[in-house]
Design a protein around this motif. Sequence first.
Motif, short mmCIF file in Angstrom:
data_model
loop_
_atom_site.label_atom_id
_atom_site.label_comp_id
_atom_site.label_asym_id
_atom_site.label_seq_id
_atom_site.Cartn_x
_atom_site.Cartn_y
_atom_site.Cartn_z
N UNK A 280 13.82 -93.95 -49.46
CA UNK A 280 14.81 -94.78 -50.11
C UNK A 280 15.83 -93.88 -50.72
N UNK A 281 15.56 -92.35 -50.60
CA UNK A 281 17.31 -91.80 -50.83
C UNK A 281 18.15 -91.42 -50.11
N UNK A 282 18.98 -92.09 -50.83
CA UNK A 282 20.35 -92.25 -50.01
C UNK A 282 20.59 -90.72 -50.36
N UNK A 283 21.38 -90.54 -48.78
CA UNK A 283 21.64 -88.89 -48.72
C UNK A 283 23.22 -88.69 -48.07
N UNK A 284 24.47 -87.64 -48.28
CA UNK A 284 25.54 -87.41 -47.98
C UNK A 284 24.99 -87.27 -46.52
N UNK A 285 24.07 -86.18 -46.44
CA UNK A 285 24.14 -85.92 -44.41
C UNK A 285 22.70 -85.52 -44.17
N UNK A 286 22.12 -86.17 -42.78
CA UNK A 286 20.88 -86.20 -42.42
C UNK A 286 20.73 -84.57 -42.15
N UNK A 313 26.94 -88.30 -56.27
CA UNK A 313 27.85 -87.50 -55.43
C UNK A 313 28.77 -87.32 -55.47
N UNK A 314 29.61 -88.22 -57.06
CA UNK A 314 31.23 -86.94 -56.89
C UNK A 314 30.66 -85.59 -56.80
N UNK A 315 30.12 -85.25 -58.25
CA UNK A 315 29.46 -83.25 -57.58
C UNK A 315 29.12 -83.22 -56.24
N UNK A 316 28.60 -84.33 -55.19
CA UNK A 316 27.80 -83.03 -53.97
C UNK A 316 29.00 -83.48 -52.99
N UNK A 317 30.04 -83.69 -53.04
CA UNK A 317 30.96 -83.71 -52.43
C UNK A 317 32.55 -83.28 -52.62
#
Length: 355
Positions: A280-286, A313-317
Amino acid sequence: MDKYRIDSHKLLYHVDRTSDWLAGKNIYPIYAEISPCGACNHRCIYCGLDFMKYQSRRLETALLKERLTELGRLGLKSIMYAGEGEPFLHKDMAEIIEHTKKSGIDVGVTSNAVLFDEKTAERTLSCMAWIKVSINGATPETYAKIHQTKPEDLDRVFKNMAFAAQTKKKNNYACTLGMQLLLLPENHHEAKLLAQKAKEIGMDYLVIKPYSQHPSSLTKIYQNIRYSDYDYLENELKDLNDKNFNVIFRARSMKKWDEAARNYKRCLALPFWTYIDAGGDVWGCSIYLGNKDFLYGNIYKNTFKEIWESDARKKSLEKVATCLNVENCRVNCRMDEINRYLWELKNPPAHANFI
């Protein structure tokens, strides 16, 4: 002919979403990859996600259906069910596919098709845009060696997909039926035989694609493979193409693998897609599964909207935009062609107005 643009990209057909992104708006993804099941019934020798350890976990059906309904409302256009495991090991996979389609989302599945039996095919073919079968040998011996499974699985796959083709034709379903061979030293000599068999049972296409080394993969045996050695296959396979069947030889991707050159300096594609793993984790990139810098949240704890608009998500981007070195990313990653396209939009050449 690659009429499905498998060796390219299709972001150019989503002008509104791309325009909003160029204007600096927070857009929702067009495409998602979801892993309904972490376990797998094969242990392919090239597996890029072997570091995930084939965990025996499955997305909870009711919760996933709730999130799928939400994703449809948010404007998600498509989902590929694949990931770190075999999708059809999930006991409710047919129900999940049906609900995805009811949510207004196009469905694609990448599978080894051993479990894609007659009952499952009859229930799901009308709901899927496509199913693509990973099949890396044309003989039981080669197939079993690469998939690390029983030789008889190959006959089962051909039987399952032949039935799918018959069912599609009988009911005039739109679902595209494809097969995919990852080209390796162990199977290159069987590419033509596999194409002939795929055509014979009624497949729409066979993709011949290159290996791509995942940075986290435990498997390293193919990291130095050179695809210029297999150029001859493209012409050899052309004779099998007709109005009903195509061999899509991914020469462009093979060339990129051999040359490993990019025209972009930053990854720009992450707002357009996402990956949800079997936990169930949502990732920015596989490519960066397990790297907390790319973890946005978890669908068991928050809605997708909350996750997509979160500080995480904002910090990740922000980190991706300023710190990520794309030279360390996977060659031929899912978003490579989209990144090439977006980089040109952001960095147009001189005289761009002379159309």
